[in-house]
Design an enzyme around this catalytic site. Structure first.
Site, short mmCIF file in Angstrom:
data_model
loop_
_atom_site.label_atom_id
_atom_site.label_comp_id
_atom_site.label_asym_id
_atom_site.label_seq_id
_atom_site.Cartn_x
_atom_site.Cartn_y
_atom_site.Cartn_z
N LEU A 1 0.84 -1.21 0.00
CA LEU A 1 0.00 0.00 0.00
C LEU A 1 0.87 1.25 0.00
O LEU A 1 0.44 2.35 0.34
CB LEU A 1 -0.95 -0.02 1.21
CG LEU A 1 -1.84 -1.27 1.26
CD1 LEU A 1 -2.64 -1.31 2.56
CD2 LEU A 1 -2.79 -1.32 0.06
N ASP B 1 2.77 5.44 -7.30
CA ASP B 1 2.51 5.61 -5.86
C ASP B 1 2.74 7.05 -5.43
O ASP B 1 2.00 7.61 -4.62
CB ASP B 1 3.42 4.69 -5.05
CG ASP B 1 3.33 3.25 -5.52
OD1 ASP B 1 2.38 2.92 -6.23
OD2 ASP B 1 4.24 2.47 -5.17
#
Ligand code: GLA
Length: 412
Positions: free
Chosen positions: A140, A192
């Protein structure tokens, strides 16, 4: 009915995160910080391993954030402490930061300062205390959250003036990518960092990784009676090992063999696969140390995945959100079989979520561990999570953990 007790990974409120970082700073450095900056972890609806191929991605910001309490220093030194590490103070002179010179988590912090300085911006040392509720090693992007929070802090402390608009944030993104690629040594593609800095709350970010243009796409699943369940398989993934880099190298070799700059330029997948089978292309790939069958599968994943992003974009624009499910599942099959970046835990997560009634699901992020997402009806969240946890238990796997992803705010 909930079939199994499950663990939920709650996000801190921004107030709580800021207070925690400020308290760690004060206890460590003996005074209050000049400020606290934060950046989110990233979810990704679709578009995996397409960013470094100039493709399309559709990430969003998680409510889980990394918080950096910071104060500028005048002596060019950086002192760092992290609540997620051993609590010891690390110290380094900015002048000593260079590719290959810094190891571990501090590389993601001092790398951002180094990259901004490489861009010709004027900045100096700083003290920084970090804390985070972004699950670590869960795919994540705790790393981009760390880079993004520090980039925001440096922007404010040194008056760089970049955080105020998207064009400036794009430059912060570029610095974060350089920090990760050149100083931390992870050859990641940039999705990201864009998710951490260029998203907007309530939206997913359609990012064209060739032009770097973005489009905010309203992404409020609850309005459609849906939810996105994130399943942290607890199989820890690492991007600095060779598997991620190997995928990237193969894609680049295949693009060269096909005579294109990036795989984004391939529009007809069948024609490209036929070309890859021709003697000249085979020879070029073999000379580059690549297996032709493997390279063909990698190309097929990238090209079909970019098409899936476009299809999801169309469905979201048309308000047909529930129909996104099968595309997520198709992406998982492609990542598992053609790109070969899944693992047993991720497959169990996706298969058990779908068996429990999810509309679709897939692994997200780099793979080889980390997290999966499942698109579920809002009323099914608890049940699907319970059945996934039960499946992990019956396979003898470490219990997974869960969160419900809501498209949240970017770095601030
Ligand atoms: C990691 C990388 C990203 C991207 C994904 C796969 O998260 O950091 O740049 O390549 O893997 O889509």
């Amino acid at each position: 009915m909930n079939t199994f007790d499950v663990e939920w990974l709650d996000a801190w409120s921004p107030e709580e995160g800021s207070a925690r970082a400020a308290a760690l700073f004060e206890v460590t450095f003996g005074q209050a910080p000049a400020g606290v900056w934060s950046a989110p972890g990233r979810g990704n609806l679709i578009g995996e391993h397409t960013d470094y191929n100039g493709g399309l991605v559709l990430p969003f910001a998680l409510p889980h954030r990394t918080y950096a309490a910071m104060t500028a220093r005048t002596d060019g030194r950086v002192r760092l402490v992290s609540a997620q590490e051993d609590g010891e103070i690390r110290e380094i002179a900015l002048a000593d930061v260079a590719p290959g010179a810094v190891d571990g988590w501090i590389a993601y912090v001092v790398g951002v300062a180094w990259a901004l300085a490489q861009e010709g911006l004027t900045l100096g040392g700083f003290d920084v205390a970090i804390t985070s509720c972004v699950p670590y090693g869960a795919g994540l992007s705790s790393s981009a959250a760390l880079e993004g929070s520090v980039a925001m802090g440096l922007d404010a402390l040194y008056g760089l003036g970049l955080a105020g608009d998207d064009a400036g944030r794009q430059r912060l993104v570029a610095a974060c990518i350089r920090a990760e690629n050149d100083i931390a040594g992870a050859p990641t593609g940039g999705m990201d960092q864009a998710a951490a800095l260029r998203t907007q709350a309530g939206n997913a970010l359609l990012l064209d990784c060739r032009s770097l243009e973005v489009r905010q796409i309203p992404f409020d699943l609850s309005a459609d009676g849906l939810a996105l369940l994130v399943i942290d398989t607890r199989a820890e993934h690492q991007l600095v090992d060779g598997q991620y880099a190997a995928r990237r190298t193969t894609c680049e070799a295949a693009a060269t063999a096909l005579g294109v700059g990036t795989l984004r330029e391939v529009t007809d997948v069948d024609a490209a696969l036929a070309t890859l089978g021709e003697p000249e292309t085979v020879a070029a790939l073999v000379a580059a140390g690549q297996d032709v069958q493997v390279a063909s599968r990698r190309v097929r994943h990238v090209v079909t995945e970019i098409a899936r992003v476009q299809e999801v974009e169309r469905l979201l624009d048309a308000g047909r959100t529930a129909e996104v499910g099968p595309l997520l599942t198709a992406a998982h099959t492609s990542l598992r079989d053609d790109y070969e970046v899944s693992c047993h835990e991720l497959d169990v997560a996706v298969d058990s979520a779908i068996a429990a009634g999810a509309l679709g699901g897939r692994m997200i992020g780099g793979g080889f561990g980390g997290s999966a997402i499942a698109l579920v009806r809002a009323e099914d969240v608890e049940q699907v999570a319970g059945e996934v946890a039960a499946a992990f238990s019956s396979e003898g796997l470490t219990p997974p953990a869960f969160l419900v992803a809501v498209a949240s705010a970017p770095a601030s």
